[in-house]
Design a protein around this motif. Structure first.
Motif, PDB file in Angstrom:
ATOM      1  N   VAL A 121       7.907  -5.403  -3.307  1.00  0.00           N
ATOM      2  CA  VAL A 121       7.558  -4.781  -2.021  1.00  0.00           C
ATOM      3  C   VAL A 121       7.466  -5.835  -0.925  1.00  0.00           C
ATOM      4  N   TRP A 122       8.210  -5.624   0.155  1.00  0.00           N
ATOM      5  CA  TRP A 122       8.009  -6.422   1.365  1.00  0.00           C
ATOM      6  C   TRP A 122       7.046  -5.635   2.242  1.00  0.00           C
ATOM      7  N   LEU A 123       5.883  -6.237   2.492  1.00  0.00           N
ATOM      8  CA  LEU A 123       4.836  -5.519   3.206  1.00  0.00           C
ATOM      9  C   LEU A 123       4.521  -6.190   4.538  1.00  0.00           C
ATOM     10  N   LEU A 124       4.706  -5.423   5.604  1.00  0.00           N
ATOM     11  CA  LEU A 124       4.239  -5.855   6.919  1.00  0.00           C
ATOM     12  C   LEU A 124       2.949  -5.110   7.201  1.00  0.00           C
ATOM     13  N   GLY A 125       2.263  -5.533   8.235  1.00  0.00           N
ATOM     14  CA  GLY A 125       1.119  -4.721   8.594  1.00  0.00           C
ATOM     15  C   GLY A 125       0.084  -5.441   9.410  1.00  0.00           C
ATOM     16  N   ASN A 126      -0.807  -4.653   9.895  1.00  0.00           N
ATOM     17  CA  ASN A 126      -2.012  -5.153  10.513  1.00  0.00           C
ATOM     18  C   ASN A 126      -2.708  -6.058   9.495  1.00  0.00           C
ATOM     19  N   ARG A 127      -3.125  -7.241   9.945  1.00  0.00           N
ATOM     20  CA  ARG A 127      -3.622  -8.269   9.032  1.00  0.00           C
ATOM     21  C   ARG A 127      -4.648  -7.766   8.013  1.00  0.00           C
ATOM     22  N   GLU A 128      -5.663  -7.087   8.470  1.00  0.00           N
ATOM     23  CA  GLU A 128      -6.735  -6.699   7.551  1.00  0.00           C
ATOM     24  C   GLU A 128      -6.274  -5.636   6.565  1.00  0.00           C
ATOM     25  N   LYS A 129      -5.529  -4.678   7.057  1.00  0.00           N
ATOM     26  CA  LYS A 129      -5.028  -3.615   6.187  1.00  0.00           C
ATOM     27  C   LYS A 129      -4.060  -4.190   5.155  1.00  0.00           C
ATOM     28  N   ALA A 130      -3.231  -5.114   5.600  1.00  0.00           N
ATOM     29  CA  ALA A 130      -2.252  -5.718   4.691  1.00  0.00           C
ATOM     30  C   ALA A 130      -2.968  -6.524   3.600  1.00  0.00           C
ATOM     31  N   PHE A 131      -4.085  -7.135   3.978  1.00  0.00           N
ATOM     32  CA  PHE A 131      -4.853  -7.925   3.002  1.00  0.00           C
ATOM     33  C   PHE A 131      -5.446  -7.018   1.921  1.00  0.00           C
ATOM     34  N   LEU A 132      -5.995  -5.895   2.353  1.00  0.00           N
ATOM     35  CA  LEU A 132      -6.533  -4.943   1.377  1.00  0.00           C
ATOM     36  C   LEU A 132      -5.420  -4.447   0.449  1.00  0.00           C
ATOM     37  N   ALA A 133      -4.264  -4.175   1.021  1.00  0.00           N
ATOM     38  CA  ALA A 133      -3.137  -3.710   0.213  1.00  0.00           C
ATOM     39  C   ALA A 133      -2.684  -4.811  -0.748  1.00  0.00           C
ATOM     40  N   GLN A 134      -2.677  -6.048  -0.261  1.00  0.00           N
ATOM     41  CA  GLN A 134      -2.275  -7.190  -1.107  1.00  0.00           C
ATOM     42  C   GLN A 134      -3.192  -7.283  -2.332  1.00  0.00           C
ATOM     43  N   LYS A 135      -4.495  -7.159  -2.097  1.00  0.00           N
ATOM     44  CA  LYS A 135      -5.434  -7.267  -3.221  1.00  0.00           C
ATOM     45  C   LYS A 135      -5.293  -6.075  -4.171  1.00  0.00           C
ATOM     46  N   ALA A 136      -5.122  -4.896  -3.599  1.00  0.00           N
ATOM     47  CA  ALA A 136      -4.941  -3.704  -4.435  1.00  0.00           C
ATOM     48  C   ALA A 136      -3.666  -3.852  -5.267  1.00  0.00           C
ATOM     49  N   ALA A 137      -2.624  -4.368  -4.647  1.00  0.00           N
ATOM     50  CA  ALA A 137      -1.343  -4.545  -5.350  1.00  0.00           C
ATOM     51  C   ALA A 137      -1.504  -5.530  -6.501  1.00  0.00           C
ATOM     52  N   ARG A 138      -2.195  -6.627  -6.243  1.00  0.00           N
ATOM     53  CA  ARG A 138      -2.459  -7.621  -7.285  1.00  0.00           C
ATOM     54  C   ARG A 138      -3.157  -6.950  -8.472  1.00  0.00           C
ATOM     55  N   ASP A 139      -4.135  -6.109  -8.162  1.00  0.00           N
ATOM     56  CA  ASP A 139      -4.951  -5.536  -9.225  1.00  0.00           C
ATOM     57  C   ASP A 139      -4.246  -4.435  -9.996  1.00  0.00           C
ATOM     58  N   CYS A 140      -3.266  -3.744  -9.372  1.00  0.00           N
ATOM     59  CA  CYS A 140      -2.616  -2.670 -10.128  1.00  0.00           C
ATOM     60  C   CYS A 140      -1.205  -3.078 -10.558  1.00  0.00           C
ATOM     61  N   GLY A 141      -0.863  -4.365 -10.390  1.00  0.00           N
ATOM     62  CA  GLY A 141       0.427  -4.826 -10.913  1.00  0.00           C
ATOM     63  C   GLY A 141       1.620  -4.414 -10.071  1.00  0.00           C
ATOM     64  N   VAL A 142       1.499  -4.619  -8.753  1.00  0.00           N
ATOM     65  CA  VAL A 142       2.657  -4.428  -7.878  1.00  0.00           C
ATOM     66  C   VAL A 142       2.876  -5.745  -7.146  1.00  0.00           C
ATOM     67  N   LEU A 143       4.131  -6.148  -7.034  1.00  0.00           N
ATOM     68  CA  LEU A 143       4.419  -7.424  -6.371  1.00  0.00           C
ATOM     69  C   LEU A 143       4.637  -7.191  -4.883  1.00  0.00           C
ATOM     70  N   VAL A 144       3.790  -7.804  -4.085  1.00  0.00           N
ATOM     71  CA  VAL A 144       3.869  -7.648  -2.638  1.00  0.00           C
ATOM     72  C   VAL A 144       4.178  -8.999  -2.012  1.00  0.00           C
ATOM     73  N   PHE A 145       5.067  -9.017  -1.025  1.00  0.00           N
ATOM     74  CA  PHE A 145       5.446 -10.255  -0.347  1.00  0.00           C
ATOM     75  C   PHE A 145       5.400 -10.047   1.158  1.00  0.00           C
ATOM     76  N   PRO A 146       4.784 -10.978   1.882  1.00  0.00           N
ATOM     77  CA  PRO A 146       4.775 -10.826   3.340  1.00  0.00           C
ATOM     78  C   PRO A 146       6.088 -11.288   3.991  1.00  0.00           C
ATOM     79  N   GLU A 147       6.931 -11.998   3.229  1.00  0.00           N
ATOM     80  CA  GLU A 147       8.170 -12.525   3.831  1.00  0.00           C
ATOM     81  C   GLU A 147       9.352 -11.922   3.073  1.00  0.00           C
ATOM     82  N   LEU A 148      10.284 -11.337   3.819  1.00  0.00           N
ATOM     83  CA  LEU A 148      11.405 -10.645   3.184  1.00  0.00           C
ATOM     84  C   LEU A 148      12.241 -11.586   2.318  1.00  0.00           C
TER      85      LEU A 148
END
Lengths: 704, 704
Positions: free
Chosen positions: B417-444
């Motif tokens: 997943v390439w994830l853009l977003g508002n900094r705080e929301k993206a951070f919450l999503a990043q942590k959630a992704a880490r915990d449920c086994g989804v790979l998230v990247f801020p850079e395409l």
């Protein structure tokens, strides 16, 4: 363009109180950010968000500078008529459903084009997200009213993008992370009227903009774009979408853009001194770097001092710098002495400058080792820039961004910072760095890339006003026979005719004789000397190799006879045989010229021979161009070292090749009937470049 | 190794109440994180941080599993003696001042080495930051007690690093940004005893570790490292510091490491199936990707579906994927039909799958367009993985990471997943992704790189236990004459002798005759046929080209006579002339073999001829190896396409080259007196590979 960037009053055609609609978002964003008069237009409401609403734009009592339209595509033509009636100067159409959608949309878009041509009213869009201005704080876009207005920050970078996402979600990401602020962000969509060149030339004059970045899928007029860039001192960075075949296919369905030949675009951009990015955030990073440190002085060589808290980061930085064409500076003795003054006695001073032991040694004192080391390096005449690695949120590491900024400004040398750290502390540092003019990067490789771009010299950027007209006397005189072919020939010319044309322009061609009789063969062979090449020539046949009509390495008179017979047999006795001296040069090149739909006449140079099949190494340069530009184009070949001579071959005079290229460019400009020139191979040796085989393609229909 | 990873009790030699000292930080970190017994050692205190303190380790009444030392280097030998007396199994020396510092430090490090050899007690370090365990929550390191203990998160990635910074500040950055958690992070410093291979083999057996990443400046025993990697199914990623000349120089002063020949290391790593990273955060990104999706099934081809909210991102993704060797999947008709069901009617379905119009159309409904599109793509048999672009913090965009994780697991296909977003929301999503086994990247670009690494097949990774012993019968029989040269020769052998040795091993060599009389010249020339090569041969002269002793392209009998005389003149009449048939093949290769200090005997293959001077394209493979591994090595040549045949040349049989390489490997293994073999060129054509010129270098001193 002024009505788009500095309107005093704006009408929103398609304003609505329905909060999930774009027409609401545009109005709401204006209310939040715009300090001029705002007129919602919607026949079904008298007020929206407490502001008086008008049935049509013509009902507004006062003058309207800008109309923003967000209604169904089919209703747009009527709305445009009303804008004309109202005397609006600029219209921004943000709704989609035009050329990017279907046939109906295409004809609607054509109707807008006709409207522009008829009225002279400028139209921005359609299918775009308008404009955000970080300096004035304006948002003329249907981007989410809860997000962008609350993170907009002024800054020196302006963007022009052929993508709504980049002007909305992407910008929110960049802004909310404190990476940089923006001057203008312009989403130009389908470019029915206002295109990248229009906006670019406006922004290059904009005093709030220090660097312009563009995401483009196509160039409406590549030649104009190039001219604008080369006449500006402000750096321009382009991320070209659709560089690959698959990417280009996708671009057609995205913004109805024909992505075109990327290699031509790449050559033209380099020629115009434009920097290229490969990713979205990289585009922004290049822009903020070049906005702070525009093109380096000529004596700047890319000698970098690395000030680091970690041996490993220093080593990996050195590895990356070598890959990016930067060099580790050799520190002067004076600098070494200064650094020794703060280093522990056992620690040798070297570059990368690992200051951690010094920090440990002076821990608890007031000494700011980082600033001292940075100052020593920046003041070293052997150092052109400093890459500084640091950490935020650890008490032992002082992070005096104000001081780094001051030192960078006072020495005129770039300081780029790779910053690690605890998330929150690093974020505060990132924002502080943005505000005091220090470049901070969370990823080391990106910091090195940005350093590297500062010391790249794309093209030579000769300003148009300083350029000599290349051909002051009009078309070059050529013999009547050649002129006759150029004026009357059709389609591809055969090898001999093509080379006779080249020769008439002064391009050296290989020594050759056309024979038809086997008895001429032996005499000619002996006269020319071995080895020889023999080629079957038939009118209209261009692909000689594929038909087996070329024989190489003929080294004896009897072999020549045999070749003659073999080739004649393949041609069923019809045609002639071209006997050529087989040249052995140091380098084989391919030279050519085409007319590109976006960039016009271009000359191509590529490495030929065995390499050509292996490495696709070709560079384009748009014509006309001078010898200096041609030399630059040669220098952009990835395998250009081949021309310097290696393993015993002599270096080749680049001026000879450059003159060859300039002549091809001139042919394309002077004789518009030439559609294409393909010269393969050009055998180059020392200071000679000889065309061995060539095909010139003329227009299919004869000039009247 | 157990005493380091699972101690029940730890003594801290050098514990101190001074909070700015490392000895305090180690103790404080243990108190915060370690649930076993802790014994501060310091003769000047009775208690530190409220814990009883002992004058020496021998004063502790109970058993001690692990001693962590942080005292001046000069005091370390004595402390070690006390550890021995106490019966400690493992000692971790974190203080510096050893081989990385000065001569005194070097001799102290040698003393530690002797201690290890004498006692068998394992020593970790010195000059390191020990170990952090994210699963157990332990920190055995002097990293800042206010930072790391409060962000440690368990995860599937373990790191082994030759750099304190990477195990401290860098990890804090990664952890506090929610990128990934860690199993173990091991800083191994100067590797006096425990080295990368020891820790790696422990971690490859560790059930909490799914992937190991290493930052290394040198390999203590490259061959062992390679064997460990190739016998494990867990992915290993290496970032090699000191790849460049300048980087290698810096490595010497950092951890006293000789960075070695990077090309040899790169070849050995590829052969062992090890992935390479180029930057620190990239190392972690590769590791977390491979931890979640270990090597793909064999039928996985790298056909990617892109599910995106933006045409531009889809286009740029396609461009990046082409550069990274991935392909855009051709969606099956079934998938297109499914997607049409959610797309607006005017919108054609294509890959990249631009779902924004569908999101707009179904806005306000409960439909989760993202999940539906993702499911359709993942279930398509023509799709091997999905790259998903999304945004966090915008109400129109649903971000159901749990569902993405479930779909990825149920189909067995990666989702990045390439994830853009508002900094705080993206951070919450990043942590959630880490915990449920989804790979998230801020850079395409990073997301595409990580996708690409999933479909790379570095080497073939044959497990040692499955490998046939290459040479079951011991050294190959060779003629007595050749054996005699190999046993008694010294230094470089001349061309003829070198080729006679190669021939005796079954390697084809060029047809040649040695002559000394001009009269033999004409006869031989006529007999061999033209063109010919003639070379002057003198005992001990290796560099024939530089002395002008080679003449090529001799195409007539009289030219042969002239060449004979010219070369003889240059040799002052002393020596002989080697007449060779000049071969014209499809490809010129360079083959060779060396003994590398870190990796032992290696065979090298490179593209020769003109290309060799232009592109440094060589690949090493460590011997012994089988034909399959050799074919893989050939496939790692950047210009390997040359071997497939292009522009009319025939494809070359890779097995022929592979056999040639296997034989060279065997020679190096069987005959340790061979120091170096250089065969240049090897002329390859169809299914023949012929050694044309060669030099074998034997050891300088004769075997007794």
């Amino acid at each position: 363009m002024h009505s788009f960037f500095n309107p005093k009053s704006i009408a929103v055609i398609g304003a609505t109180p329905k909060t999930f609609k774009g027409g609401y978002a545009i109005l709401k964003n204006l209310i939040t950010t715009f300090n001029g008069r705002i007129y919602p237009i919607n026949p079904q409401h008298t007020h929206i968000e407490g502001i008086p609403c008008f049935p049509t734009i013509t009902d507004i009592p006062d003058a309207v500078d800008l109309a923003i339209i967000f209604i169904a595509a089919s209703l747009v033509p009527e709305a445009l008529e009303q804008c004309e009636a109202k005397g609006v100067q600029g219209v921004m159409i943000e709704s989609g459903g035009f050329a990017e959608a279907d046939e109906k949309g295409k004809s609607l878009q054509n109707a807008i084009k006709s409207f522009v041509q008829r009225t002279g009213i400028r139209v921005w869009g359609p299918n775009c997200m308008g404009l955000s201005d970080g300096i004035r704080g304006y948002i003329f876009s249907f981007t989410d009213p809860k997000l962008l207005p609350y993170c907009l920050v002024p800054g020196p970078v302006s963007l022009i993008v052929q993508s709504g996402m980049i002007s909305a979600g992407f910008i929110i990401d960049i802004l909310s992370n404190g990476v940089t602020g923006f001057s203008k962000v312009c989403s130009i969509g389908n470019k029915v009227d206002i295109n990248e060149s229009d906006v670019l030339s406006y922004l290059l004059e904009d005093q709030d903009t220090c660097c312009v970045g563009l995401y483009l899928e196509s160039f409406v007029n590549g030649r104009r774009f190039v001219d604008i860039c080369r006449n500006s001192n402000k750096p321009v960075v382009v991320l070209k979408g659709g560089r690959s075949r698959k990417g280009a296919e996708a671009a057609v369905s995205h913004t109805a853009s024909l992505a075109g030949n990327y290699q031509v675009a790449a050559g033209a951009l380099a020629q115009a001194g434009v920097y290229e990015a490969r990713d979205f955030k990289q585009l922004v990073d290049f822009c903020r770097t070049l906005a702070l440190y525009p093109p380096r002085p000529n004596n700047s060589k890319g000698r970098i001092a690395v000030v680091t808290f970690s041996g490993a980061s220093g080593i990996v930085s050195a590895d990356m710098m070598e890959e990016q064409g930067l060099t580790l500076a050799e520190l002067s003795e004076a600098t070494k002495t200064r650094l020794k003054g703060i280093f522990p006695s056992w620690m040798p001073v070297a570059n990368p400058v690992d200051i951690w032991p010094a920090i440990e040694q002076h821990s608890g004192t007031d000494l700011d080792i980082y600033s001292l080391a940075l100052e020593a390096c920046l003041e070293d005449p052997e150092v052109d820039a400093v890459l500084l690695h640091t950490f935020s949120g650890y008490t032992k590491v002082k992070l005096d961004l104000q001081e780094y900024s001051r030192l960078s400004r006072s020495t005129g040398k770039p300081v780029l910072v790779w910053l690690l750290g605890n998330r929150e502390k690093a974020f505060l540092a990132q924002k502080a760095a943005r505000d005091c003019g220090v470049l901070v990067f969370p990823e080391l490789s990106r910091a090195v890339e940005c350093l590297s771009i500062l010391f790249q010299r794309p093209g030579i950027m000769p300003k148009s006003e300083h350029r000599q007209p290349e051909f002051p006397d009009g078309p070059q005189d050529i013999p009547a026979e050649a002129l006759d072919i150029l004026e009357k020939g059709i389609g591809p010319l055969d090898e001999q005719a093509s080379k006779s044309i080249l020769k008439s322009f002064g391009i050296p061609t290989v020594e050759e004789t056309l024979i038809t009789d086997p008895h001429e063969c032996k005499d000619n062979a002996t006269h020319m000397g071995f080895p020889l090449v023999m080629k079957g020539v038939q009118p209209g046949i261009v692909h000689k190799t594929e038909l087996g009509l070329i024989e190489l390495n003929i080294d004896r008179p009897d072999a020549a006879m045999q070749s003659f017979e073999r080739i004649m047999l393949k041609m069923n006795g019809r045609g002639s045989i071209l006997m050529q001296k087989q040249l052995k040069g140091d380098v084989e090149l391919i030279l050519g010229a085409i007319r590109d739909p976006q960039f016009g006449p271009c000359v191509m140079i590529g490495i030929g021979g065995t390499l050509a099949g292996l490495i696709d190494d070709t560079v384009f340069t748009i014509a006309p161009f001078n010898k200096e530009e041609a030399v630059n184009a040669i220098g952009r070949l990835r395998t250009q070292e081949i021309i310097n001579g290696f393993r015993g071959t002599k270096p080749v005079d680049r001026n000879v090749i450059a003159s060859f290229m300039v002549t091809l460019g001139r042919m394309m400009i002077d004789y518009p009937r030439i559609r294409e020139i393909d010269i393969n191979p050009v055998i180059v040796s020392g200071n000679s470049a000889v065309a061995v085989d060539a095909t010139i393609v003329l227009s299919d229909c004869q000039v009247q």
